[in-house]
Write a protein that holds these residues in place. Structure first.
Motif, PDB file in Angstrom:
ATOM      1  N   ARG A   1       8.958   6.076  18.041  1.00  0.00           N
ATOM      2  CA  ARG A   1      10.108   5.511  17.331  1.00  0.00           C
ATOM      3  C   ARG A   1       9.706   4.924  15.973  1.00  0.00           C
ATOM      4  O   ARG A   1      10.554   4.478  15.205  1.00  0.00           O
ATOM      5  N   THR A   2       8.427   4.897  15.691  1.00  0.00           N
ATOM      6  CA  THR A   2       7.935   4.407  14.407  1.00  0.00           C
ATOM      7  C   THR A   2       8.587   5.177  13.264  1.00  0.00           C
ATOM      8  O   THR A   2       8.723   6.399  13.316  1.00  0.00           O
ATOM      9  N   THR A   3       9.000   4.465  12.222  1.00  0.00           N
ATOM     10  CA  THR A   3       9.670   5.087  11.081  1.00  0.00           C
ATOM     11  C   THR A   3       8.657   5.680  10.112  1.00  0.00           C
ATOM     12  O   THR A   3       7.688   5.021   9.726  1.00  0.00           O
ATOM     13  N   ILE A   4       8.881   6.932   9.719  1.00  0.00           N
ATOM     14  CA  ILE A   4       8.066   7.593   8.708  1.00  0.00           C
ATOM     15  C   ILE A   4       8.968   7.981   7.550  1.00  0.00           C
ATOM     16  O   ILE A   4      10.103   8.428   7.757  1.00  0.00           O
ATOM     17  N   ARG A   5       8.497   7.772   6.330  1.00  0.00           N
ATOM     18  CA  ARG A   5       9.302   7.988   5.134  1.00  0.00           C
ATOM     19  C   ARG A   5       8.733   9.111   4.273  1.00  0.00           C
ATOM     20  O   ARG A   5       7.540   9.129   3.980  1.00  0.00           O
ATOM     21  N   PHE A   6       9.590  10.042   3.881  1.00  0.00           N
ATOM     22  CA  PHE A   6       9.257  11.089   2.927  1.00  0.00           C
ATOM     23  C   PHE A   6      10.167  10.896   1.721  1.00  0.00           C
ATOM     24  O   PHE A   6      11.356  11.216   1.785  1.00  0.00           O
ATOM     25  N   ALA A   7       9.613  10.324   0.634  1.00  0.00           N
ATOM     26  CA  ALA A   7      10.427   9.990  -0.544  1.00  0.00           C
ATOM     27  C   ALA A   7      11.589   9.088  -0.105  1.00  0.00           C
ATOM     28  O   ALA A   7      11.373   8.019   0.438  1.00  0.00           O
ATOM     29  N   GLN A   8      12.824   9.528  -0.260  1.00  0.00           N
ATOM     30  CA  GLN A   8      13.984   8.700   0.088  1.00  0.00           C
ATOM     31  C   GLN A   8      14.477   8.928   1.509  1.00  0.00           C
ATOM     32  O   GLN A   8      15.449   8.309   1.943  1.00  0.00           O
ATOM     33  N   ASN A   9      13.844   9.806   2.239  1.00  0.00           N
ATOM     34  CA  ASN A   9      14.291  10.152   3.589  1.00  0.00           C
ATOM     35  C   ASN A   9      13.465   9.428   4.648  1.00  0.00           C
ATOM     36  O   ASN A   9      12.240   9.361   4.543  1.00  0.00           O
ATOM     37  N   GLU A  10      14.148   8.906   5.656  1.00  0.00           N
ATOM     38  CA  GLU A  10      13.485   8.206   6.747  1.00  0.00           C
ATOM     39  C   GLU A  10      13.791   8.884   8.078  1.00  0.00           C
ATOM     40  O   GLU A  10      14.922   9.303   8.322  1.00  0.00           O
TER      41      GLU A  10
ATOM     42  N   THR B   1       0.836  -1.200   0.000  1.00  0.00           N
ATOM     43  CA  THR B   1       0.000   0.000   0.000  1.00  0.00           C
ATOM     44  C   THR B   1       0.868   1.246   0.000  1.00  0.00           C
ATOM     45  O   THR B   1       0.625   2.205  -0.734  1.00  0.00           O
ATOM     46  N   GLU B   2       1.896   1.223   0.826  1.00  0.00           N
ATOM     47  CA  GLU B   2       2.801   2.369   0.907  1.00  0.00           C
ATOM     48  C   GLU B   2       3.451   2.644  -0.447  1.00  0.00           C
ATOM     49  O   GLU B   2       3.555   3.804  -0.877  1.00  0.00           O
ATOM     50  N   GLY B   3       3.868   1.584  -1.145  1.00  0.00           N
ATOM     51  CA  GLY B   3       4.488   1.755  -2.452  1.00  0.00           C
ATOM     52  C   GLY B   3       3.527   2.330  -3.472  1.00  0.00           C
ATOM     53  O   GLY B   3       3.902   3.189  -4.286  1.00  0.00           O
ATOM     54  N   ALA B   4       2.278   1.896  -3.437  1.00  0.00           N
ATOM     55  CA  ALA B   4       1.280   2.388  -4.380  1.00  0.00           C
ATOM     56  C   ALA B   4       0.991   3.871  -4.147  1.00  0.00           C
ATOM     57  O   ALA B   4       0.876   4.661  -5.092  1.00  0.00           O
ATOM     58  N   VAL B   5       0.889   4.260  -2.877  1.00  0.00           N
ATOM     59  CA  VAL B   5       0.638   5.666  -2.548  1.00  0.00           C
ATOM     60  C   VAL B   5       1.813   6.530  -2.990  1.00  0.00           C
ATOM     61  O   VAL B   5       1.633   7.585  -3.618  1.00  0.00           O
ATOM     62  N   ALA B   6       3.036   6.089  -2.682  1.00  0.00           N
ATOM     63  CA  ALA B   6       4.231   6.861  -3.047  1.00  0.00           C
ATOM     64  C   ALA B   6       4.309   7.055  -4.562  1.00  0.00           C
ATOM     65  O   ALA B   6       4.622   8.151  -5.044  1.00  0.00           O
ATOM     66  N   LYS B   7       4.013   6.014  -5.309  1.00  0.00           N
ATOM     67  CA  LYS B   7       4.062   6.093  -6.768  1.00  0.00           C
ATOM     68  C   LYS B   7       3.033   7.082  -7.302  1.00  0.00           C
ATOM     69  O   LYS B   7       3.335   7.910  -8.175  1.00  0.00           O
ATOM     70  N   ALA B   8       1.818   7.014  -6.784  1.00  0.00           N
ATOM     71  CA  ALA B   8       0.757   7.900  -7.261  1.00  0.00           C
ATOM     72  C   ALA B   8       1.064   9.354  -6.960  1.00  0.00           C
ATOM     73  O   ALA B   8       0.871  10.236  -7.809  1.00  0.00           O
ATOM     74  N   PHE B   9       1.560   9.637  -5.769  1.00  0.00           N
ATOM     75  CA  PHE B   9       1.876  11.020  -5.407  1.00  0.00           C
ATOM     76  C   PHE B   9       3.055  11.531  -6.229  1.00  0.00           C
ATOM     77  O   PHE B   9       3.070  12.694  -6.637  1.00  0.00           O
ATOM     78  N   LYS B  10       4.030  10.672  -6.488  1.00  0.00           N
ATOM     79  CA  LYS B  10       5.225  11.095  -7.225  1.00  0.00           C
ATOM     80  C   LYS B  10       4.883  11.554  -8.637  1.00  0.00           C
ATOM     81  O   LYS B  10       5.416  12.553  -9.136  1.00  0.00           O
ATOM     82  N   PHE B  11       3.956  10.861  -9.276  1.00  0.00           N
ATOM     83  CA  PHE B  11       3.661  11.160 -10.678  1.00  0.00           C
ATOM     84  C   PHE B  11       2.457  12.091 -10.864  1.00  0.00           C
ATOM     85  O   PHE B  11       2.126  12.430 -11.995  1.00  0.00           O
ATOM     86  N   ASN B  12       1.832  12.509  -9.772  1.00  0.00           N
ATOM     87  CA  ASN B  12       0.653  13.365  -9.915  1.00  0.00           C
ATOM     88  C   ASN B  12       0.748  14.669  -9.138  1.00  0.00           C
ATOM     89  O   ASN B  12      -0.238  15.385  -9.023  1.00  0.00           O
ATOM     90  N   LEU B  13       1.933  14.975  -8.622  1.00  0.00           N
ATOM     91  CA  LEU B  13       2.130  16.229  -7.903  1.00  0.00           C
ATOM     92  C   LEU B  13       3.073  17.134  -8.674  1.00  0.00           C
ATOM     93  O   LEU B  13       3.912  16.671  -9.444  1.00  0.00           O
ATOM     94  N   SER B  14       2.937  18.411  -8.429  1.00  0.00           N
ATOM     95  CA  SER B  14       3.875  19.369  -9.010  1.00  0.00           C
ATOM     96  C   SER B  14       5.143  19.366  -8.165  1.00  0.00           C
ATOM     97  O   SER B  14       5.374  18.467  -7.367  1.00  0.00           O
ATOM     98  N   GLU B  15       5.936  20.398  -8.295  1.00  0.00           N
ATOM     99  CA  GLU B  15       7.198  20.467  -7.562  1.00  0.00           C
ATOM    100  C   GLU B  15       7.021  20.986  -6.140  1.00  0.00           C
ATOM    101  O   GLU B  15       7.972  21.418  -5.509  1.00  0.00           O
TER     102      GLU B  15
END
Length: 271
Positions: free
Chosen positions: A222-231, A188-202
């Motif tokens: 301590r839960t890990t949260i990811r923003f693009a390539q940053n954790e 699910t996380e991968g699908a969301v990341a892909k959709a946002f990456k290709f449908n957002l502006s800069e």
């Protein structure tokens, strides 16, 4: 019989009035943070006092009784949540309660608040059209004001087209600085990341923060949260965006080590 701490009882009622339910693990972890014996005692007192009744969703979920609604909250209480929505909303509630413990949450609003008050929705989102309302909107305190965030809970994976519409909707929400999604699986996380990456502006601010909600109960901030390539850990994320120090404490484990099971019931509740 030992006197009950009425502050704990009132906090439980206030939570259920706002969210439409109260789960046993949320009660133990955030409202009645006492010994296991005391936790159990207070949980049963909520039922025996007549202020709560057991939900059809699970024996570990309570909803406000008619007595509570009539004598204490009246029309101010949210309608009891249907069983099919409680598991979803409990995830959002845990996240908000966890962040609120840091003292950095200025305010928050549920989807229901905006559905009942459309003017409030336009004000909070800063949108010309409202095609999507977050599960929760919350403001984080910063030295220069508040940072408004939107929280979505995605328990199952939807189509890329659905997530593309979500991304485009958030691009129109001018007052939402950060979008956070609690995901039920890496897929699910991968699908969301892909959709946002290709449908957002800069607009970098709208790159979503993604995390696995199964980590919240055991790992807390301590839960890990990811923003693009940053954790980051959730604690570090809060420090970065609020410019304030966040102290970590060990998550409090509750009696109910097993996941709460939810029954499949008709969309009705007793109260």
């Amino acid at each position: 019989m030992r006197t009950m701490n009425q502050n704990i009882v009132k906090k439980a009622q206030s939570f259920a009035a706002r969210w439409g339910f109260l789960t046993q693990d949320l009660f133990y972890d955030f409202i009645c943070k006492m010994s296991p014996t005391q936790n159990y005692r207070y949980w049963h007192h909520l039922i025996q006092s007549g202020l709560f009744v057991v939900s059809k969703a699970s024996p570990h979920v309570l909803i406000l009784s008619r007595k509570s609604r009539q004598e204490i909250f009246g029309k101010e209480a949210r309608p009891s949540r249907l069983p099919m929505y409680i598991q979803h909303d409990a995830i959002a509630a845990r996240f908000i309660l966890l962040l609120s413990q840091t003292g950095l949450v200025e305010n928050f609003w549920l989807e229901d608040d905006l559905l009942r008050n459309k003017i409030l929705g336009y004000q909070l989102l800063g949108a010309e059209r409202i095609n999507r309302i977050p599960d929760v909107i919350f403001d984080l305190k910063t030295p220069t004001g508040v940072l408004r965030c939107g929280l979505e809970v995605e328990r199952t994976t939807k189509t890329l087209a659905r997530y593309a519409k979500m991304a485009l909707a958030y691009q129109g929400h001018k007052k939402i600085g950060i979008v956070i999604l609690a995901c039920g699986s890496p897929y699910t996380e991968g699908a969301v990341a892909k959709a946002f990456k290709f449908n957002l502006s800069e607009d970098v601010r709208k790159a979503p923060g993604l995390f696995q909600y199964s980590s919240l109960q055991s790992n807390g901030l301590r839960t890990t949260i990811r923003f693009a390539q940053n954790e980051f850990s959730l604690a570090k994320f809060l420090e970065v965006v609020t410019k304030q120090t966040v102290e970590l404490s060990e998550p409090k484990r509750n009696l109910n080590e097993k996941s709460i099971s939810f029954r499949n019931q008709k969309n009705t509740e007793a109260a």
